[in-house]
Write an enzyme that holds these catalytic residues in place. Structure first.
Site, PDB file in Angstrom:
ATOM      1  N   CYS A 195       1.769  18.145  10.562  1.00  0.00           N
ATOM      2  CA  CYS A 195       1.476  19.384  11.296  1.00  0.00           C
ATOM      3  C   CYS A 195       1.906  19.288  12.745  1.00  0.00           C
ATOM      4  O   CYS A 195       2.642  20.123  13.249  1.00  0.00           O
ATOM      5  CB  CYS A 195      -0.012  19.713  11.226  1.00  0.00           C
ATOM      6  SG  CYS A 195      -0.561  20.182   9.584  1.00  0.00           S
ATOM      7  N   HIS A 196       1.424  18.242  13.446  1.00  0.00           N
ATOM      8  CA  HIS A 196       1.731  18.151  14.870  1.00  0.00           C
ATOM      9  C   HIS A 196       2.178  16.751  15.270  1.00  0.00           C
ATOM     10  O   HIS A 196       2.186  16.410  16.442  1.00  0.00           O
ATOM     11  CB  HIS A 196       0.531  18.583  15.707  1.00  0.00           C
ATOM     12  CG  HIS A 196      -0.002  19.913  15.296  1.00  0.00           C
ATOM     13  ND1 HIS A 196      -1.109  20.044  14.494  1.00  0.00           N
ATOM     14  CD2 HIS A 196       0.456  21.171  15.519  1.00  0.00           C
ATOM     15  CE1 HIS A 196      -1.329  21.329  14.251  1.00  0.00           C
ATOM     16  NE2 HIS A 196      -0.388  22.032  14.857  1.00  0.00           N
ATOM     17  N   GLY A 197       2.505  15.923  14.264  1.00  0.00           N
ATOM     18  CA  GLY A 197       3.147  14.651  14.546  1.00  0.00           C
ATOM     19  C   GLY A 197       2.256  13.533  15.039  1.00  0.00           C
ATOM     20  O   GLY A 197       2.620  12.812  15.965  1.00  0.00           O
TER      21      GLY A 197
END
Lengths: 636, 177
Positions: B141-143
């Site tokens: 999703c956001h690493g």
């Protein structure tokens, strides 16, 4: 008389009062607190019911939105989701009981309002439009309440819905198609439940809209003191008699294969129901029921007399109280079996209902001014007293209590009574050692036994002693494992069919709600357990049944289970059959109403609060009413 | 509205204030049960714990089980993964925790598979999925990157993957919850 006081309290009081005076509606609030005299008569109460109804609408919408967040409109889950609200959702029982009894109070207030307007002839020009909006509100309320009653999905829900929707099959030619359209199927099912749920949610907003039009420019906040008294009455209903106005059969889950023997709607529909049953023809009966409501639209045309109010017309007053008495009679008949003398009474009362509108009102329009004197006045007063008495008697008699049972002296009798943990523990012991061989209790979880005073280890041991089905495991198989505290008391049978097969065709009922679902509650349980005996000579008993005086029909499939000395209690309590039956009954009462003690404790707190508030407001009213108030225009 | 004239407080003012305060308190108190119903219900709170059979999980494999509606990662770590987890410099971690504090037995890592950033389930359970720069999990999703102990090493996540309460019933079975 308002001597200056220099204490902190008065200064704080003034601060609060000044702050409130800057709120919107501040004048209405201030006048609502002090402006009316203490209501002391029916007439004065009557003036307030309109604003009480508006208040109740707000309560119903607030609690309804919350309930909708927990409810599942599916035939397999609806009943369970309502029971989950009652047992697991925190404060859920309170929200549901307020909503359930709120509906009754809403109708009570609306009916008082309706009858007061009939009495004062508030439908006369120029207020016909207002009157017709009010009748529209009544129709909307009727539809909303009817669909709301279906949602808990008990026996009365299902069969009430079946009967009323089936009324549309009376329409010639297309009747059956209309019914299938309403149901969305061949019978009432999930599609029906789903659309009723949506409509039950939606219609109150229509009611709200029409209410705004119906209120017009009148003051919304009237007498807050009277509201407090009304709330106190509602509090008694919600916290002490939450199921008094409902039928116990609605705590039996809906079963499309079995109709309850005494089908009846909620009390506020009983008069209409009596009209429906009074007519021996299907189509005419349905039309009569609808006409009984719709005739209200025509009242401004039927009564054209120009005299104001009801009082200068003594014969009108006589006719009015006769009509009110007739409506209460219809309600009483609606709750009785549709047979014998009740059918004759129903027909007479129905005939008079329509006669009042179609004959008495128009004739009085022409005849009235002629007759004066003591006779009609006395008659009206007598009829009024009779009507009030009939109303009180009707309200006091509980639903579904056909046979009278010997009332036992339970620990929870009386307004502050609670359960006796020792008795519940004995009842639990007997249930585990005997009843559990056939009966499950799928709504009672082992963890809830903590309320009986058991410790965590004891509860875990009780749970582990029973086996529950779980799975599927990694191989896809179901397996048995020892119970956990979060499991419910399991049924010994894998499903209903197995239960029936093992018991000669009679399924042992789940005991979770048995006490609540029986007229008489725990008294009924005791009566059943002690009710075995020899059948009267000449009685033919069906095979595999036992004669039981307390069981409806007297032929019960359960063999006698309780004998003197059959159980040993650790606390040395008496173990004769009568005492054991009482212990079981108490345990089942707890199982069906685990919230009872919390409910009464909360009710007590609410009552103390309301009392304090009322005393404060009363002091204000008694003190210098109207010192700073603008004079209220006197209007009746 | 008429001009407000300052007058000394009277008993009447006190009564008005008391009525208003009590009324407002009553309204607020009656809203509380409504709000209260939205909290997790008793049956949800008492949700059964689950038992997990570890026997079929080979070294280097991981399974995902559901507990209280959330994914829980159970990973049978290889000696290399354990060593990697032990060697990390705890002081430099965003959420400093030693590997020993996060496991009951070194070869078994049990962690709630919910990224502490915004609640996605990180990748890395199945072979072939990206495991991030530190061989643990990678949240797409956001690493966020997690190491073989489930500790955040890189990315926006503020904390390590949570370790649920669990006990070993015997060598091959655990109970979570």
């Amino acid at each position: 008389m308002t001597a200056p006081l220099s204490s902190r309290a008065t200064r704080l009081g003034k601060l609060i009062a000044t702050a409130v005076d800057r709120l919107p509606l501040s004048t209405q609030i201030r006048r609502g607190v002090v402006d009316h005299p203490v209501p002391n008569s029916f007439e004065r109460w009557g003036r307030l019911v309109g604003s009480l109804a508006a208040f109740l609408l707000a309560v119903m919408i607030a609690t309804g939105v919350i309930l909708a967040m927990h409810y599942t409109p599916h035939v397999d889950h609806a009943f369970d989701s309502v029971e989950r609200i009652m047992r697991d959702v925190s404060s859920g029982w309170m929200v549901r009981y307020v909503h359930k009894n709120g509906a009754s109070l809403f109708f009570a207030v609306a009916y008082i309002h309706l009858f007061r307007c009939l009495y004062l002839r508030s439908y006369r020009p120029p207020r016909e439009r207002m009157w017709r909006l009010g009748v529209c509100l009544l129709l909307l309320m009727t539809a909303t309440a009817f669909m709301g009653y279906v949602l808990p999905w008990g026996q009365m829900s299902l069969w009430g819905a079946t009967v009323i929707t089936s009324a549309f099959s009376a329409v010639p030619v297309v009747g059956e198609r209309i019914v299938a359209f309403l149901w969305g199927g061949y019978a009432i099912g999930t599609p029906t439940l789903n659309r009723f749920f949506v409509l039950h949610f939606l219609l109150p907003f229509a009611i709200f809209g029409v209410t705004v039009a119906h209120l017009g420019r009148r003051r919304l906040i009237k007498d807050l003191f009277a509201l407090g008294i009304f709330l106190a009455a509602g509090c008694v209903l919600v916290f002490w008699f939450p199921d008094h106005l409902g039928h116990p059969d609605n705590y039996v889950p809906a079963d499309p294969a079995v109709t309850p023997p005494h089908l009846m709607p909620e009390w506020y529909f009983l008069p209409l129901y009596a009209v429906l049953r009074a007519v021996p023809d299907k189509l005419v009966g349905v039309v009569a029921m609808a006409a009984a409501l719709l005739v209200l639209f025509a009242v401004p045309r039927l009564d054209r007399s120009s005299a104001h109010g009801g009082r200068p017309r003594p014969w009108f007053a006589v006719a009015f109280w006769l009509f009110a008495l007739d409506c209460i009679l219809l309600g009483y008949i609606g709750a009785k079996p549709a047979e014998g003398v009740w059918m004759i009474a129903a027909r007479l009362a129905t005939a008079y209902y329509f006669l009042h509108f179609l004959l008495v009102l128009p004739v009085l329009t022409h005849v009235e001014p002629a007759a004066r004197g003591r006779l009609p006045g006395l008659a009206a007063t007598g009829l009024k007293a009779l009507t009030v008495l009939a109303a009180v008697l009707a309200v006091a008699s509980p639903f579904g209590g056909g046979e009278t049972l010997r009332a036992q002296d339970w620990s929870w009798r009386g307004p502050f009574g609670g359960y006796d943990p020792a008795q519940l523990q004995r009842g639990h012991q007997v249930y585990s050692q005997s009843c559990a061989a056939c009966h499950g209790m799928k709504r009672v979880r082992f963890r809830e036994l903590a309320a009986l005073g058991y410790g965590e280890a004891e509860i875990a041991a009780f749970a582990a002693a029973r086996f529950v089905t779980d799975g599927p495991d990694d191989e896809g198989e179901m397996f048995e494992r020892p119970g956990l505290p979060s499991d419910a008391f399991p049924s010994p049978f894998p499903n209903d069919r197995a239960a029936m097969a093992a018991n000669g065709g009679a399924k042992p009922p789940d005991l979770s709600l048995l006490a609540k679902a029986s007229a008489g509650g725990a008294d009924y349980v005791v009566a059943i357990l002690n009710g075995y005996g020899e059948p009267p000579p000449g009685t033919e008993m069906p095979s595999n049944t036992y004669y039981n005086i307390a069981f409806p029909g007297h032929a019960i499939a359960m063999a006698p289970q309780i004998f003197d000395g059959g159980f040993e209690f650790a606390d040395g309590a008496p173990n004769d059959a009568a005492a054991v039956a009482r212990d079981i009954a108490a345990f089942l009462q707890w199982a069906s109403e685990p919230e009872l003690e919390a409910r009464r404790a909360m009710g007590l707190r609410v009552a103390v609060f309301l009392l304090t508030l009322l005393v404060l407001m009363y002091a204000l009213k008694r003190r210098d009413r109207a010192v700073t108030m603008p004079k209220r225009r006197v209007k009746t | 509205m008429s001009e407000h004239v300052e007058t000394p407080p009277t008993r009447r003012d006190f009564l008005f204030g008391a009525v208003y305060a009590a009324g407002a308190g009553g309204v607020l108190a009656s809203l509380l049960p409504l709000a209260d119903t939205l909290a997790p219900a008793a049956d949800t709170l008492a949700l059964a714990s689950i038992e997990v059979d570890l026997a079929p999980i080979l070294e280097g494999q991981a399974i995902t089980v559901m507990w209280q509606g959330k994914a829980v990662f159970v990973r049978h770590r290889t000696p290399a993964e354990i060593a990697a987890a032990r060697e990390a410099d705890v002081a430099k971690l965003r959420d400093p925790q030693t590997d020993a504090d996060r496991v009951l037995r070194p070869e078994w890592l049990v962690a709630v598979g919910v990224c502490t950033h915004l609640g996605c389930v990180p990748l890395g359970q199945r072979s072939g999925q990206p495991r991030g720069d530190h061989g643990g999990w990678f949240c797409p999703c956001h690493g966020a990157h997690y190491d073989t102990s489930g500790r955040v090493r890189k990315g926006p996540a503020p904390a390590n993957l949570a370790v649920p309460p669990y006990v070993f019933l015997d060598d091959t079975r655990i109970r979570i919850g």
